[in-house]
Motif scaffolding. Structure first.
Motif, PDB file in Angstrom:
ATOM      1  N   LYS A   2      34.295  33.956  42.396  1.00 52.85           N
ATOM      2  CA  LYS A   2      35.662  33.816  42.910  1.00 52.85           C
ATOM      3  C   LYS A   2      36.348  35.159  42.951  1.00 52.85           C
ATOM      4  CE  LYS A   2      39.809  31.089  42.148  1.00 52.85           C
ATOM      5  NZ  LYS A   2      40.461  30.065  41.296  1.00 52.85           N
ATOM      6  N   THR A   3      36.099  35.956  41.947  1.00 51.24           N
ATOM      7  CA  THR A   3      36.710  37.293  41.904  1.00 51.24           C
ATOM      8  C   THR A   3      36.162  38.151  43.024  1.00 51.24           C
ATOM      9  OG1 THR A   3      36.917  37.113  39.508  1.00 51.24           O
ATOM     10  CG2 THR A   3      37.091  39.306  40.462  1.00 51.24           C
ATOM     11  N   SER A   6      37.816  37.250  46.251  1.00 51.72           N
ATOM     12  CA  SER A   6      39.202  37.744  46.285  1.00 51.72           C
ATOM     13  C   SER A   6      39.233  39.216  46.650  1.00 51.72           C
ATOM     14  CB  SER A   6      39.868  37.518  44.926  1.00 51.72           C
ATOM     15  OG  SER A   6      39.930  36.150  44.624  1.00 51.72           O
ATOM     16  N   MET A   7      38.283  39.981  46.098  1.00 56.28           N
ATOM     17  CA  MET A   7      38.224  41.403  46.398  1.00 56.28           C
ATOM     18  C   MET A   7      37.928  41.627  47.874  1.00 56.28           C
ATOM     19  SD  MET A   7      38.930  43.213  43.762  1.00 56.28           S
ATOM     20  CE  MET A   7      38.221  44.765  44.265  1.00 56.28           C
ATOM     21  N   GLY A   9      38.645  39.600  50.309  1.00 57.69           N
ATOM     22  CA  GLY A   9      39.844  39.231  51.079  1.00 57.69           C
ATOM     23  C   GLY A   9      40.883  40.332  51.052  1.00 57.69           C
ATOM     24  N   ILE A  10      41.051  40.923  49.859  1.00 59.09           N
ATOM     25  CA  ILE A  10      42.044  41.997  49.734  1.00 59.09           C
ATOM     26  C   ILE A  10      41.644  43.187  50.588  1.00 59.09           C
ATOM     27  CG2 ILE A  10      43.046  43.646  48.128  1.00 59.09           C
ATOM     28  CD1 ILE A  10      42.881  41.435  45.978  1.00 59.09           C
TER      29      ILE A  10
END
Length: 251
Positions: A2-3, A6-7, A9-10
């Motif tokens: 999940k992390t 997220s990275m 996506g950022i």
């Protein structure tokens, strides 16, 4: 996991933000030339956001310039195209129209010239008549001045003559009055207002009363009082009226 997502996506959002800001910068600085866009297209990662732009070669530019010049020549040629040739009948009719218009213009020019001459003649006649009227006015003014001067001279002469006549009449009346003072009252009254005065006309009788008034005004008061007693009262009344009209009592 999940992390990691997220990275990713950022990073994706950061990339889009960077691409957007870069587009804004290029538009603001007016640097969206084909060369700049092609350089950005060749860069890794961000190149896909900048499509390749074909760059015209010098030959392409020359060809484009030649086509533009050709279009300008074709456009300008429209303004120099000659009309279709006239037929013999059309040319004859056109020449006839031109001649007719020329004749009309010449006729109008002659009429205008004639009208101008008429106006000029009228203006000259007006000037001549104005000068004549001014001359007549001047002559009339001189004549009026001369007549006024003559009238004044005649009035002066008339006054002198009247004064002379009055002086002579007064002198004669004084002599008669002096003589009347020595006459008997009855005789003096008869001479001043004779009995025949009743039979005289109105004008003659009036003149008789005027003369009597003048004569009595020059006689001595004592003699006058005696003469009045022998004059008819009606006659004396008329004489008295004339005495009041005398401008000045003279002795």
């Amino acid at each position: 996991m999940k992390t990691f997502l997220s990275m990713i996506g950022i990073l994706t959002l950061a990339q889009w933000l960077f691409i957007g800001l870069l587009h804004v910068f290029l538009v603001a600085q007016d640097k969206r030339s084909p060369e700049t866009l092609n350089k950005l297209h060749d860069m890794p990662v961000v190149g896909g956001y900048f499509p390749a732009v074909p760059v015209a070669t010098p030959e392409d530019q020359q060809r484009e310039e030649a086509e533009k010049n050709l279009l300008q020549i074709l456009e300008a040629k429209k303004y120099f195209e000659l009309p279709a040739a006239f037929s013999a009948e059309e040319l004859s009719e056109l020449i006839q129209q031109i001649r007719s218009q020329k004749d009309d213009l010449e006729t109008q020019a002659q009429e205008i010239s004639q009208r101008r001459e008429e106006i000029q003649q009228l203006a000259e006649d007006y000037d001549r008549r104005e000068k004549e009227l001014l001359a007549r006015q001047s002559a009339l003014e001189k004549r009026a001045s001369s007549l006024q001067k003559t009238e004044e001279e005649l009035a002066l002469k008339r006054s002198i003559v009247e004064d002379s006549a009055d002086a002579i009449e007064t002198s004669n009346l004084k002599k008669v009055a002096t003589w009347m003072n020595g006459l008997p009252p009855e005789k003096a009254a008869q001479l001043i207002v004779p009995d025949s005065v009743r039979g005289e006309g109105a004008e003659a009788r009036l003149q008789r009363y005027r003369d009597a008034a003048k004569l009595l005004s020059l006689m001595d008061a004592e003699a006058v009082s005696k003469v009045i007693a022998h004059i008819d009262p009606l006659d004396w009344l008329e004489i008295e009226k004339e005495k009041r009209k005398l401008p000045l009592k003279k002795k």
